[in-house]
Design a protein around this motif. Sequence first.
Motif, short mmCIF file in Angstrom:
data_model
loop_
_atom_site.label_atom_id
_atom_site.label_comp_id
_atom_site.label_asym_id
_atom_site.label_seq_id
_atom_site.Cartn_x
_atom_site.Cartn_y
_atom_site.Cartn_z
N GLN A 84 -6.45 -4.23 -2.36
CA GLN A 84 -5.57 -4.90 -3.30
C GLN A 84 -5.83 -6.42 -3.29
O GLN A 84 -6.33 -6.97 -2.31
CB GLN A 84 -4.10 -4.62 -2.98
CG GLN A 84 -3.73 -3.15 -3.06
CD GLN A 84 -3.94 -2.41 -1.75
OE1 GLN A 84 -4.77 -2.77 -0.93
NE2 GLN A 84 -3.18 -1.35 -1.54
N SER B 82 0.82 -1.21 0.00
CA SER B 82 0.00 0.00 0.00
C SER B 82 0.86 1.26 0.00
O SER B 82 1.95 1.28 0.57
CB SER B 82 -0.89 0.02 1.24
OG SER B 82 -1.72 -1.11 1.29
N GLY C 175 -7.17 -3.82 3.19
CA GLY C 175 -6.83 -3.33 1.86
C GLY C 175 -7.79 -3.79 0.78
O GLY C 175 -8.50 -4.79 0.93
N CYS D 263 -7.50 2.51 -1.53
CA CYS D 263 -6.73 1.33 -1.09
C CYS D 263 -7.28 0.72 0.20
O CYS D 263 -6.71 -0.23 0.72
CB CYS D 263 -5.26 1.69 -0.91
SG CYS D 263 -4.45 2.14 -2.45
N SER D 264 -8.38 1.27 0.71
CA SER D 264 -8.96 0.77 1.96
C SER D 264 -10.39 0.29 1.75
O SER D 264 -11.19 0.95 1.08
CB SER D 264 -9.00 1.87 3.03
OG SER D 264 -7.71 2.14 3.51
N SER E 60 -1.95 5.03 2.97
CA SER E 60 -2.98 3.99 3.10
C SER E 60 -2.58 2.87 4.05
O SER E 60 -3.30 1.88 4.16
CB SER E 60 -3.29 3.40 1.72
OG SER E 60 -3.78 4.40 0.85
#
Length: 160
Positions: free
Chosen positions: A114, A28, A112, A143-144, A32
């Motif tokens: 991702q 991240s 996250g 990103c959260s 983030s």
Amino acid sequence: MQIAIDPLDGTEIVALLREHLEEMRRISPPESVHALDLARLRASDITFWSAREGGALVGCAALREIDGWHGEIKSMRTAAAHRRRGVAEALLRQVIDEAVQRGYRRLSLETGTQPQFAPARALYARFGFQYCAPFGSYREDPCSAFMTRALPPVSNENLQ
């Protein structure tokens, strides 16, 4: 598996948390990364557990009190050699049980968005967590992912 409150002073837990922070920083962008460092995990509003199996550290998790009715899951981590063996599930059950015993009405978390976080998001969803807006001091962040679930009221039956 034994799960117990950890004083955060052993070399194994320090190494696992260092690994956790390093990985979060690799995945991240700096703004983030919401993982807590060792000093913050020792704060009075946080309860921290480690999980051991056969004496080996297999994972950890923390519960932060946001207020008297709302808690936040922090620092969920399974040691790499012990993934996919139920460690995170056992730790999550511990955190949820503690939150219920404290009388929290809600338990939330930030994780996250991702691909590396997909297994964590799936675990939380299996336990009834749903996506929500940012809570506490969090802000919208691509990103959260924010998740929350309502908790059952504590009953006298649960206290026995």
